[in-house]
Motif scaffolding. Structure first.
Motif, PDB file in Angstrom:
ATOM      1  N   PHE B  22      44.946  50.123  17.903  1.00 45.31           N
ATOM      2  CA  PHE B  22      45.563  48.981  18.242  1.00 45.31           C
ATOM      3  C   PHE B  22      46.823  49.231  18.816  1.00 45.31           C
ATOM      4  O   PHE B  22      47.199  48.731  19.972  1.00 45.31           O
ATOM      5  N   VAL B  26      48.004  48.321  22.332  1.00 45.48           N
ATOM      6  CA  VAL B  26      49.160  47.539  22.934  1.00 45.48           C
ATOM      7  C   VAL B  26      50.141  48.165  23.914  1.00 45.48           C
ATOM      8  O   VAL B  26      50.791  47.896  24.743  1.00 45.48           O
ATOM      9  N   ARG B  27      50.226  49.726  23.697  1.00 43.40           N
ATOM     10  CA  ARG B  27      51.064  50.595  24.776  1.00 43.40           C
ATOM     11  C   ARG B  27      50.690  50.580  25.793  1.00 43.40           C
ATOM     12  O   ARG B  27      51.426  50.779  26.714  1.00 43.40           O
ATOM     13  N   ASP B  29      49.464  48.260  27.594  1.00 43.29           N
ATOM     14  CA  ASP B  29      49.630  47.058  28.235  1.00 43.29           C
ATOM     15  C   ASP B  29      48.147  46.242  28.199  1.00 43.29           C
ATOM     16  O   ASP B  29      47.780  45.488  29.078  1.00 43.29           O
ATOM     17  N   PHE B  31      47.560  44.089  26.169  1.00 41.26           N
ATOM     18  CA  PHE B  31      47.557  42.595  25.835  1.00 41.26           C
ATOM     19  C   PHE B  31      48.640  41.925  26.764  1.00 41.26           C
ATOM     20  O   PHE B  31      49.276  40.938  26.462  1.00 41.26           O
ATOM     21  N   ASP B  32      48.501  42.781  28.012  1.00 40.61           N
ATOM     22  CA  ASP B  32      49.748  42.020  28.923  1.00 40.61           C
ATOM     23  C   ASP B  32      49.461  40.453  29.587  1.00 40.61           C
ATOM     24  O   ASP B  32      50.319  39.858  29.562  1.00 40.61           O
ATOM     25  N   ASP B  33      48.328  40.469  29.823  1.00 42.92           N
ATOM     26  CA  ASP B  33      48.181  39.392  30.594  1.00 42.92           C
ATOM     27  C   ASP B  33      46.763  38.627  30.103  1.00 42.92           C
ATOM     28  O   ASP B  33      45.602  38.770  30.372  1.00 42.92           O
ATOM     29  N   LEU B  34      46.995  37.705  28.736  1.00 42.10           N
ATOM     30  CA  LEU B  34      45.960  37.211  28.131  1.00 42.10           C
ATOM     31  C   LEU B  34      45.146  36.070  28.766  1.00 42.10           C
ATOM     32  O   LEU B  34      44.115  35.944  28.753  1.00 42.10           O
ATOM     33  N   ASP B  35      45.867  35.539  29.748  1.00 41.41           N
ATOM     34  CA  ASP B  35      45.275  34.382  30.419  1.00 41.41           C
ATOM     35  C   ASP B  35      44.415  34.693  31.439  1.00 41.41           C
ATOM     36  O   ASP B  35      43.169  33.928  31.774  1.00 41.41           O
ATOM     37  N   ARG B  36      44.727  35.824  31.772  1.00 38.96           N
ATOM     38  CA  ARG B  36      43.938  36.354  33.126  1.00 38.96           C
ATOM     39  C   ARG B  36      42.564  36.886  32.642  1.00 38.96           C
ATOM     40  O   ARG B  36      41.416  36.485  33.267  1.00 38.96           O
ATOM     41  N   SER B  39      39.428  34.405  31.886  1.00 38.48           N
ATOM     42  CA  SER B  39      38.454  34.078  32.857  1.00 38.48           C
ATOM     43  C   SER B  39      37.970  35.071  34.013  1.00 38.48           C
ATOM     44  O   SER B  39      37.213  34.606  34.855  1.00 38.48           O
ATOM     45  N   LEU B  42      34.293  35.141  34.584  1.00 37.58           N
ATOM     46  CA  LEU B  42      33.778  34.113  35.594  1.00 37.58           C
ATOM     47  C   LEU B  42      33.500  34.575  37.109  1.00 37.58           C
ATOM     48  O   LEU B  42      32.856  33.946  37.724  1.00 37.58           O
ATOM     49  N   PHE B  43      34.368  35.589  37.341  1.00 39.04           N
ATOM     50  CA  PHE B  43      34.428  35.936  38.657  1.00 39.04           C
ATOM     51  C   PHE B  43      33.668  37.183  38.878  1.00 39.04           C
ATOM     52  O   PHE B  43      33.902  38.267  38.469  1.00 39.04           O
ATOM     53  N   GLU B  44      32.563  36.881  39.674  1.00 41.57           N
ATOM     54  CA  GLU B  44      31.571  38.332  39.875  1.00 41.57           C
ATOM     55  C   GLU B  44      31.438  38.534  41.430  1.00 41.57           C
ATOM     56  O   GLU B  44      32.208  39.630  41.415  1.00 41.57           O
TER      57      GLU B  44
END
Lengths: 811, 61
Positions: B22, B26-27, B29, B31-36, B39, B42-44
């Motif tokens: 873990f 974390v080190r 990155d 967990f840097d961009d969880l929003d991205r 999704s 979905l982009f294939e």
């Protein structure tokens, strides 16, 4: 059929008579303008139609395409300048280069996908990675195959604006803090899971019997796992409590730390001396839950902080420095020195304060004064950094160091106003601090009582009291509600950028609007036409439109889009006066009255308010036109609603044309201050505050920034200058002011929920406390009660995030 | 039940491995961009433009 009326790409309404269309996903889709058409066509041509399937929602006016300014593309080639690149491009050992770009216009994951695809398709690009949260893209490219400007252009072609960006130290710190918090949560979470399994075995053992050796072993293992959780994950609470004790102010950390210390050390002691109970599981769960709550709160805070940090220095300004041989060289504007001579082309921002050496132009000082009309500037006139050169190239001698420029002075005024901002009263803090004191006092009393009556139970009962009254629910009550509300607000098109934004908005009594750009669109439209000769209004409008079609002056733009008369040619811009053209043998002029009819006294101006221009043919006046800054379409409805809700509304304006009073009459607002300088605006707000009002200020311009910073709560509208956004506590993202009513409504709802949460937490504690003090609640049950009460608080706060709206806006 | 003397220390070793995995994530990155990342699935692929039949604007109306 709403689809027919709005642009498929950007969602803006389509003007009647426009026919732009692109075939997307096998359907012809209507577009509002050639800009959207070309962007959409690019997307289709590179085989990325699925963008339209993936994008989440189309927010009118807030879509990428509107970000594109034509002038922006021109200056791009300058980014390839080696000297300029030095400050923001990293050379990688393999010979490739790397840059961080700040991209504006990203609204959803589809945007990120589209940009990555587009850039990665370029020859010479090694890697492109876009972070959706921070809107930063890291691009690596091979300088022999492609250039930086080609990459930025590729991004611009699909409708996003990218600019070089160097992360600030502050942002690095935020990132570090975030990672630290995640690691603490990880340790606490994994530890809690382990210790819970041992705890279950120990409970089972307590009911069904367990071999003492096994019990002892499980305790030792629990102690081993809990130790790093306590010292590493729990460190923020321990150090926070220490700090708050040193400052003699009881914060939420104190009882948390006290409970943690007691639970941990008593359990260790019980393990060593084979005492009756261990609470290692409570320690771990407690730390884990609290850390998660704080992490969520911190993330919301960081997100808004990063937004404002980025806004503060997003625009990397460049200056064209002229040397003795009249060669220009691009340098960053903050490296200018007094005495430097710079060239400013038309449409460029003036890089610093100075004096004009050569050239004759008009300068738009809207960012300083709020006045949209450019002022004429000629040799020896002073100009201000940050203002916009509109018409002709200017050569300027820089007179002040960038540190002392007008812009920096404004920035300092802003900082000072911010520092003197009235403190926001935080409900939870005061309650918590009293409550903490009460709890500590009670536990001491309970301990003393039991010490005299049953000394062997005293310690465990006091522990129960501490754990059961653990302010977990109380400390989560506000942050969870605020976090949920912040998330909901950003869905509604309002970005709260400060921790106290929501808290402050609850108490607003007065709403102060800036006029230009806030209540109005900041764009001029033709408001009135008075024909003077025997021509009708359409004919004179058509003539004016044909004459003005060559100019990009804000006044001229009011005529763009109107049908133009045929036969008018040879239009010529006369700086600061107007335009001249030929219709057959006739000389047509439009502009200032003295310019349109130079040989005679112009006819009297038909009204005071607004900006009047005159159209003439061969020196004979044909028509008056009144040009006016148009009100935002929902301004009237919004003010009515606000006033109905009992809020007092005021209008502040920097201009002196009398338009502010006219707007106020139209909106039925009685309190108007026009012709106000930034300091005067700030004084007005101060006076309101001194009379006991809590002021919400809405503004957009640089001149509003100190006022925004000085108000109790402030909101920058879409299209605000960066400094205004930086000074504001919140930003309205869409083009409409209407979400403000929903925002205020949600703020009230948030406070209802916070009150419910606090009420529940206090009720729970008051019921549990006597029971625990009487020794009826064993510590394991109190830990359970604590967790349940916290969960209830979190679930209640999440109700804010539900999508059911009681009263919708116009969407 | 003496087996716990073996199994629990084994579990502890795994716990240490998990914690370090873990930390590594974390080190790096992760967990840097969880929003991205939510999704990304979905982009294939790029949309395949049908080549067999070329749709024209006229047909659609």
């Amino acid at each position: 059929m709403t689809d027919a009326a709005t642009c498929y790409h950007c969602g803006l309404p389509i003007a009647q008579g426009d026919h732009y269309s692109v075939t997307i996903l096998q359907q012809p889709r209507a577009m509002c303008c050639p800009g959207c058409q070309s962007v959409a066509q690019t997307i289709v041509d590179i085989g990325m139609e699925s963008y339209y399937q993936h994008r989440q929602q189309c927010d009118p006016g807030n879509s990428p395409a509107t970000e594109l300014v034509p002038g922006f593309l021109e200056g791009l080639n300058s980014w390839d300048d080696q000297a300029l690149q030095q400050s923001f491009v990293h050379e990688l050992p393999q010979g490739s280069k790397e840059i961080t770009l700040l991209i504006s216009g990203i609204t959803c994951a589809a945007c990120v996908w589209l940009i990555e695809k587009q850039v990665n398709h370029l020859a010479g690009v090694v890697r492109c990675n876009v972070n959706m949260g921070s809107h930063l893209a890291v691009v690596q490219w091979n300088p022999e195959q492609t250039t930086l400007s080609a990459i930025i252009k590729a991004i611009a072609r699909i409708g996003y604006k990218a600019e070089p960006y160097t992360p600030l130290q502050q942002e690095q710190n935020i990132k570090q803090e975030n990672k630290q918090a995640l690691m603490r949560i990880g340790v606490a979470g994994l530890g809690a899971m382990q210790v819970m399994t041992y705890a279950v075995s120990l409970y089972m053992g307590a009911f069904e019997g367990i071999e003492p050796a096994h019990e002892q072993f499980l305790r030792w293992v629990s102690a081993l796992v809990t130790t790093p959780v306590f010292f590493y994950s729990g460190m923020p609470f321990l150090s926070g409590a220490l700090r708050s004790l040193r400052n003699a102010h009881l914060s939420m950390d104190v009882p948390v730390a006290v409970a943690l210390c007691f639970a941990y050390f008593s359990s260790v002691w019980a393990t060593l001396s084979q005492g009756p109970e261990v609470y290692f599981d409570s320690v771990c769960m407690f730390v884990f839950f609290l850390l998660v709550g704080r992490y969520l709160e911190m993330r919301a805070r960081h997100r808004s902080q990063s937004t404002s940090i980025r806004l503060s220095h997003s625009q990397m300004q460049t200056a064209r420095l002229l040397d003795q041989e009249q060669h220009t060289r691009l340098i960053p504007a903050d490296q200018l020195k007094p005495g430097d001579i710079v060239l400013v082309k038309a449409g460029e921002v003036i890089p610093g304060d100075g004096r004009i050496l050569a050239g004759d132009s008009a300068v738009n000082e809207a960012m300083l004064t709020g006045e949209q009309l450019p002022l004429s500037k000629t040799r020896d006139d002073g100009v201000t950094g940050g203002t916009l050169n509109v018409e002709q190239p200017l050569t300027i001698e820089i007179s002040t160091h960038p540190k002392d420029s007008t812009l920096s002075t404004l920035r300092r005024l802003l900082e000072r106003a911010e520092a003197e901002k009235p403190p926001t009263f935080v409900l939870a803090d005061t309650i918590a601090s009293r409550f903490v004191f009460a709890v500590l006092l009670t536990s001491v009393c309970v301990y003393t009582y039991w010490w005299f009556n049953a000394p062997q139970d005293a310690f465990w009962i006091m522990l129960s009291v501490l754990v059961v009254t653990c302010p977990c629910a109380l400390s989560l009550a506000t942050p969870t509600a605020i976090t949920a509300a912040t998330a909901r607000l950003s869905q509604m098109g309002f970005l709260a950028t400060r921790a106290h934004t929501i808290e402050g908005m609850r108490r607003v009594t007065d709403v102060v609007f800036d006029k230009t750009g806030t209540l109005t669109m900041g764009e001029f439209v033709l408001a009135q036409t008075i024909p003077l000769a025997n021509l009708n209004a359409e004919q004179v409008c058509a003539m004016a439109s044909a004459l003005e079609s060559v100019s990009e002056h804000p006044i001229a733009r009011a005529f763009h889009g109107l049908p133009a008369a045929a036969g008018i040619a040879h239009q010529r811009i006369v700086a600061n006066q107007g335009l001249e053209g030929k219709q057959g043998n006739h000389t047509m002029r439009i502009g200032k009255p003295q310019f349109a009819v130079p040989d005679q006294i112009p006819p009297p101006c038909p009204g005071q308010s607004g900006q009047w221009i005159l159209l003439s043919r061969d020196g004979e006046a044909l028509a008056w036109f009144r040009i006016e800054d148009q009100l935002r379409p929902d301004a009237e409805r919004l003010l009515q609603r606000l006033q109905n809700n009992g809020l007092r509304c005021h209008i502040l304006s920097g201009d002196s044309s009398g338009h502010a009073e006219a707007v106020a009459r139209q909106l039925q607002v009685s309190s108007v201050v026009s012709n106000a300088a930034p300091q005067a605006k700030l004084d007005f707000i101060r006076r309101l505050q001194q009379s006991g009002a809590c002021v919400l200020m809405l503004g957009d311009g640089l001149n509003d920034a100190p006022v925004l910073a000085g108000a109790d709560v402030s909101i920058a509208v879409a299209g605000s200058t960066d400094l205004a956004k930086l000074a504001a506590d919140g930003i309205l993202l869409g083009n409409s002011l209407w979400p403000l009513t929903d925002v205020l409504q949600l703020v009230n709802k948030t406070y209802r929920i916070i009150r419910q949460n606090l009420g529940w937490a206090i009720l729970y504690n008051l019921t549990a406390l006597p029971l625990a003090a009487a020794g009826y609640i064993p510590p394991w049950a109190s830990a359970l009660g604590m967790s349940a009460s916290s969960l209830l608080v979190v679930v209640n706060a999440l109700r804010l995030n539900s999508n059911t709206r009681q009263q919708g806006g116009p969407h | 039940m003496d087996i716990i003397y073996l199994l629990i220390p084994l579990a502890l070793v795994l716990l240490v491995v998990a914690v370090f995995a873990f930390f590594w994530a974390v080190r790096n990155d992760q967990f840097d961009d969880l929003d991205r990342e939510a999704s990304r699935i979905l982009f294939e692929e790029d949309t395949r433009i049908p080549t067999t039949k070329k749709p024209s604007d006229g047909e659609q109306n």
